[in-house]
Scaffold this motif. Sequence first.
Motif, short mmCIF file in Angstrom:
data_model
loop_
_atom_site.label_atom_id
_atom_site.label_comp_id
_atom_site.label_asym_id
_atom_site.label_seq_id
_atom_site.Cartn_x
_atom_site.Cartn_y
_atom_site.Cartn_z
N LEU A 19 0.77 -1.15 0.06
CA LEU A 19 -0.12 -0.19 -0.05
C LEU A 19 0.86 1.38 0.00
N THR A 20 0.45 2.51 -0.18
CA THR A 20 1.07 3.66 -0.50
C THR A 20 0.15 4.60 0.25
N VAL A 21 0.68 5.42 1.20
CA VAL A 21 -0.19 6.45 1.70
C VAL A 21 0.52 7.78 1.01
N THR A 22 -0.22 8.49 0.22
CA THR A 22 0.14 9.64 -0.56
C THR A 22 -0.45 10.84 0.23
N SER A 23 0.67 11.86 0.89
CA SER A 23 0.06 12.71 1.77
C SER A 23 0.89 14.12 1.43
N PRO A 24 0.18 15.41 1.88
CA PRO A 24 0.90 16.50 1.78
C PRO A 24 1.94 16.97 2.64
N HIS A 25 1.82 16.04 3.51
CA HIS A 25 2.81 16.38 5.04
C HIS A 25 4.07 15.12 5.01
N ALA A 26 5.15 15.42 5.09
CA ALA A 26 6.41 14.69 5.22
C ALA A 26 6.82 14.79 6.69
N LEU A 27 6.92 13.40 7.11
CA LEU A 27 7.36 13.32 8.47
C LEU A 27 8.82 13.23 8.65
N ALA A 28 9.38 13.65 9.49
CA ALA A 28 10.86 13.50 10.08
C ALA A 28 11.14 12.25 10.31
N PRO A 29 12.22 11.49 9.86
CA PRO A 29 12.50 10.06 10.20
C PRO A 29 12.32 9.77 11.68
N GLU A 30 12.64 10.31 12.53
CA GLU A 30 12.57 10.21 14.00
C GLU A 30 10.93 10.12 14.31
N SER A 31 10.24 11.05 13.80
CA SER A 31 8.83 11.26 14.18
C SER A 31 8.15 9.89 13.49
N LEU A 32 8.48 9.79 12.39
CA LEU A 32 7.88 8.48 11.80
C LEU A 32 8.17 7.15 12.64
N ALA A 33 9.39 7.03 13.09
CA ALA A 33 9.66 5.97 13.91
C ALA A 33 8.98 5.87 15.18
N GLN A 34 8.82 7.16 15.88
CA GLN A 34 8.02 7.29 16.83
C GLN A 34 6.59 6.98 17.12
N LEU A 35 6.25 7.15 15.77
CA LEU A 35 4.66 7.08 15.52
C LEU A 35 4.52 5.55 15.39
N LEU A 36 5.48 4.83 14.83
CA LEU A 36 5.30 3.49 14.55
C LEU A 36 5.48 2.34 15.43
#
Length: 268
Positions: free
Chosen positions: A132-149
């Motif tokens: 799957l692909t999420v296409t978004s207008p917003h880019a998460l910083a790497p550490e933010s994505l890691a924390q989110l997941l």
Amino acid sequence: MTEPVRTSHRLQLPRDTDPAEVLTMILNVRPTAREDEDGAIEIGDDVRLVPDRTPRGAGRWTLETPRVREDPVPEGMVDSHGYGRAFPEGLPFGVERESLDLAWALARRMYGAVVTDDHVRLEPHPYHVRDLTVTSPHALAPESLAQLLAPLEPEAELDRAPEEISRTGYGLTAPLPGGDVIEVRVGRSARPVALSALEWLGDAVDYQLVHVTADPEEDAIETPDAPTAERWQEAYRRIGVIAGLIAESVGGYVLDLDGLLVDPADLA
């Protein structure tokens, strides 16, 4: 001038399938498609999808297309769509291949099947496509994505240290049983056709969620055995949960590998 040779294949969907849903999915990848007054869908390139109006024809469509064939699949080679088995004398090519791929994708998403002009049944497994692909207008910083997941995938790791990575062009890997992994690849958007009307698409970011199998040849399996199907289903479940969380957190849309939109509510 010789008229081009034509053929027809059948798309068999569940009897309660709403024709409007079929058109909506087609518009995801063929935005110029239109429905005529008889309910047939003009897909383009002289290809039509015609509903069966007979009393027993609910859910049945005829795919009318130019017939274009190339060489057959080399002996011993398999393919996930089953085309080599269905077309031993020569594979569909060009317009016919594209229209068959669309019918196959519709059958996969709607739990249906394709029956070829030689009466060979192709029944895609619902988890043949897990990515799957999420296409978004917003880019998460790497550490933010890691924390989110992290609550979902505590063993996930960034491919590089956060300070070495920009907001696009990085990845994250989460292990799955049996040596498979989920790769999250963040980069500039491929600008899917389904989202072409969005003003922000030119600056969008894609969060690609890819199921990488331990055995690369597994992707060519047409009919998985029970253990493989279970692994595919579990990979899709976890990818779906990740996609839903990213879409909820940063906004955007979820699409499958065939370019068809996916409702995040179906991924919970």
